[in-house]
Design a protein around this motif. Structure first.
Motif, short mmCIF file in Angstrom:
data_model
loop_
_atom_site.label_atom_id
_atom_site.label_comp_id
_atom_site.label_asym_id
_atom_site.label_seq_id
_atom_site.Cartn_x
_atom_site.Cartn_y
_atom_site.Cartn_z
N ASP A 130 8.93 -8.60 -3.05
CA ASP A 130 8.23 -8.42 -1.78
C ASP A 130 7.96 -6.94 -1.51
N THR A 174 7.37 -15.94 -2.22
CA THR A 174 7.23 -14.49 -2.01
C THR A 174 6.02 -13.95 -2.76
N ALA A 208 2.57 -12.65 -1.18
CA ALA A 208 2.20 -11.25 -1.45
C ALA A 208 0.73 -11.15 -1.85
N LYS A 226 4.24 -5.22 -1.06
CA LYS A 226 3.82 -4.59 0.19
C LYS A 226 3.41 -3.14 0.01
#
Length: 823
Positions: A392, A420, A424, A396
């Motif tokens: 994650d 996740t 994403a 990000k």
């Protein structure tokens, strides 16, 4: 004779060495025991009577000392003493050696109930539930002893499923132990653990007497099963019956207050904690920090932390997570530094928070440091939660290659790992990659998608306008009985609304819980992008009538809807209501919407003055909205000024350079176009290529402007030439102001004809039945000439053509567009 005297002398020396290990000289009564052993006769049985084994066991603080005490019991001939054997079983368990506990237990020939209970408790304390049950059934079937009240709580705790639990419950009923307060509380815990709350509550209600542990068991059961309201009700009944809450009750109920959004109850419990002196309990303080953090009340969080006399790793993790989860990564990082200064070693949860902090700060260098620390600790091999956090984190900060590499390198993946990575990609506009990972997940039959999976993948289908695939997910959601889940339901509302199915989106609104603003925000936003500001305002009034409190997102959606519909006075009313009735301070997004509203309506001076009067520093959204309005209305001077301010706050967004370039191109000032493009190239920026997608036969085809690689390119361009010829007979004149190159007119006409949305429309016409609707999704704003052309095509083909661009939906039918040429 002489040899026989050596034996007791040797034993006495051995006992003296054992005593020295315990430093008995600090304990006068044990020192006296040692002295007596050195002067007594050879009769070892008489010697052992003087040893206070109870005090000896209490002095053990390490496993090695327990082993020495065990040796002393054996040497003294007391190994058949049931009490001493049972104490040794407990001590071995306490210091982590279940094998020696079991060995001691098996070598005791005269076991009593206490001995069997001790062994069962040793097993359950170390999570060895199968052995706990085996031990109990062996006791029950082979010994002549009768279980007592202390036998059942650890055995009930060891039950692996509801069937095991019901078998043990039957034995409890048969033996008449059901109404013992400890046994009944353990059954309440067990039924709650397996989600059988009805059985747990019946037991609880039928108990002739309830102690605080019983109340805590029932409250905890509701908390574990997500029934926050009932947990709070039981707590209220507990207090009405005069049973005082303890630290366990408080730590169970505080998360419930956060879950219900009931800060008043949380504060009342905090007052109770202070009144009864529970604030000095370490885990109560930690629970209070976590509760206030959930409400975003960081003042009380820091005050609580500062007042703590003792802090453990949980305290540090709680304060760091409080700031991290409330989007204050800088302060969270400061507390992490303080934690290091206090020489507290970070654990797994610290690194989970740290990964999120790094992501919020977009800190690439420290992202690598977090990854390296986790690798050195070897936590990837043991804890999947940290692997998911690192995936994650990389996603990000935009390092998708590393995110994918970490994901693929995880030794074990759970459903959260897949969710996740899907999330994403979807949240960063990489819908195709998100769908690819979802299909990979489907190939792993053991991986069962959950609520998080649907919430992650539906926005990807929404982004691509893949209605059929989204509807397939809806079918799976229905099958899994998740339609009433507010988060899944909201994603479905958003998917149908943004794929052009507003009626279906509206129907879904009334099938999900509407107590929060989340589903309302979604449907208001959908009507906004469809340009139906009136309906968005109607829904807002309905929301208010149902006493649902709007949030800042509600007003962003409302103001945007009014902006797309030219509802200036309505937007001003919303802006005032937001502040005066709901006490919501306008954010930069709200100010940006208002500037966009005035700009689209042609009130450029009003938009400019609004920016000047803003109480906070304008950001790129405000200046960008003004620049966009200048492009629409051809105001070169104000556009130039807006772009200068814009490039001061955001030099990296290529879209703003394109806007300024378009203003110059529309005015025929090609030198200005060249200057702006050179500036963008000098900063390493490239224009985002325009693309449009169309769904035909459950397959998504994507077209880029000027695309000549499609297998059906000849048919597509032939269709476009035929349509252009028919349009010209109907009065169509190409608008070359939308060609931003300084070329000849025939070349300009060819450029217009090869725009991505026209290619997609032409392919839709040749690939679908006559008069059926065509749905187009475009990543950029529809150009004015293509907008005019699509109106003509809707007449010629007698089709409805739905186009979703980067700003809104356009429904073309019978030569008109739903936007009323206002977009």
């Amino acid at each position: 004779m002489r040899g026989s005297r050596l034996v007791p002398n040797y034993k006495r020396r051995h006992l003296s060495k054992l005593f020295s290990l315990f430093q008995f000289q600090r304990k006068l009564h044990l020192a006296a025991v040692t002295a007596s052993l050195q002067v007594t006769s050879d009769d070892l049985e008489n010697e052992s009577k003087g040893i206070d084994f109870n005090a000896l066991f209490k002095s053990c603080t390490k496993l090695q000392q327990v082993k020495c005490a065990h040796t002393l019991v054996l040497v003294s001939g007391r190994f058949k003493d049931v009490f001493l054997s049972s104490k040794l079983v407990n001590l071995y368990s306490q210091y982590g050696d279940v094998s020696l506990a079991r060995c001691t237990f098996h070598h005791q020939p005269n076991k009593d109930v206490y001995t069997w209970n001790s062994m069962a408790f040793a097993y359950v304390s170390h999570g060895r539930f199968r052995e706990t049950l085996d031990c109990f059934y062996q006791f029950f079937s082979t010994s002549a002893l009768r279980p007592d009240f202390y036998t059942f709580p650890p055995v009930v705790k060891a039950c692996r499923d509801l069937l095991d639990g019901k078998k043990i419950h039957c034995l409890i009923l048969k033996l008449g132990f059901e109404w013992d307060v400890f046994v009944a509380a353990s059954l309440v815990h067990m039924y709650s653990r397996f989600g059988f709350l009805e059985g747990a509550r019946k037991l609880f209600d039928d108990m002739p007497a309830r102690d605080r542990g019983s109340w805590n068991a029932m409250i905890s059961g509701y908390c574990q099963n997500g029934n926050a309201a009932e947990a709070l009700n039981v707590t209220d009944k507990m207090r009405l019956e005069g049973v005082k809450m303890d630290a366990v009750t408080v730590t169970s109920i505080l998360p419930v207050c956060a879950q219900l959004g009931d800060i008043l109850s949380g504060k009342l419990i905090h007052l109770y904690v202070i009144k009864h002196g529970l604030e000095f309990e370490l885990f109560v303080s930690n629970a209070l920090i976590n509760m206030y953090a959930k409400f975003g009340s960081l003042g009380p969080v820091e005050k609580l932390f500062d007042q703590m006399v003792v802090r453990d790793i949980v305290s540090w993790n709680s304060i760091i997570a409080a700031y991290e989860q409330n989007n204050n990564p800088v302060t969270a990082l400061l507390f992490f530094d303080k934690m290091q200064q206090a020489r507290v070693q970070p654990d797994l949860l610290t690194l989970v928070s740290l990964a999120s902090i790094v992501a919020q700060l977009n800190d690439h260098r420290n992202g690598r440091s977090v990854h390296g620390f986790v690798l050195r600790k070897g936590w990837f091999m043991e804890h999947i939660i940290i692997g998911n956090a690192v995936v994650d984190m990389y996603a990000k900060i935009g390092v998708f290659d590393s995110a994918r590499a970490v994901f693929e390198g995880l030794p074990g993946k759970d459903v959260v790992s897949w969710n996740t990575l899907i999330s994403a990609y979807a949240q960063n506009g990489l819908a195709g990659e998100a769908i690819e990972v979802y299909h990979m997940m489907e190939e792993h039959k053991e991986m069962i998608p959950n609520q998080g999976t649907w919430v992650s993948i539906l926005p990807a289908y929404t982004h691509l306008g893949a209605l059929q695939q989204g509807m397939r997910i809806h079918g799976r959601v229905i099958k899994n009985c998740l339609c009433s889940n507010v988060f899944v339901g909201t994603c479905l509302i958003d998917m149908y609304g943004k794929c052009g199915k507003l009626d279906d989106a509206t129907s879904l609104l009334y099938e999900v819980p509407r107590e929060s603003s989340v589903p309302w925000n979604a449907i208001i936003s959908c009507y906004g992008v469809h340009g139906d500001g009136e309906k968005a305002l109607e829904l807002f009034r309905e929301m208010r009538a149902e006493r649902v409190k709007p949030d800042h997102i509600t007003f962003v959606s409302l103001l945007s809807a009014c902006s797309h519909s030219g509802l200036v006075s309505d937007a001003q009313w919303c802006f005032n209501v937001m502040q005066e009735e709901y006490g919501i301070e306008p954010s930069l997004k709200h100010y940006g919407c208002m500037v966009d509203l005035f700009g689209r309506a042609g009130k450029l001076e009003m938009a400019y003055n609004f920016i000047k009067d803003m109480p906070i520093q304008p950001d790129a959204s405000a200046w960008g909205a003004l620049l966009s309005a200048c492009r629409i209305h051809g105001d070169i001077e104000l556009g130039k000024y807006a772009s200068e301010r814009l490039f001061e706050v955001d030099t990296e967004n290529v879209g703003y350079y394109v806007l300024l370039s378009n203003i110059y191109a529309n005015a025929g000032k090609w030198e200005g176009v060249d200057t702006v493009r050179s500036l963008a190239r000098g900063r390493g920026l490239r224009k985002t290529p325009g693309w449009s997608s169309v769904v035909t036969n459950n397959k998504v085809d994507v077209f880029y402007t000027g695309n000549r690689t499609h297998p059906n390119r000849e048919e597509i361009y032939r269709e476009l030439r035929d349509l252009t010829a028919k349009m010209k007979t109907m009065g169509y004149v190409p608008d070359f102001s939308f060609v931003l190159q300084d070329v000849e007119e025939d070349e300009k006409e060819h450029i217009l004809m090869s725009h991505s949305e026209r290619l997609a429309i032409a392919y839709g016409i040749i690939s679908t039945p006559p008069k059926s609707p065509i749905r187009i999704f475009k990543n950029l704003r529809v150009c004015g000439d293509c907008h005019t052309v699509t109106k003509f095509i809707s007449v010629i083909t007698e089709r409805e053509i739905i186009v979703r661009d980067s700003n809104r939906f356009h429904h073309f039918k019978g030569g008109t567009c739903s936007c009323g040429d206002y977009w």
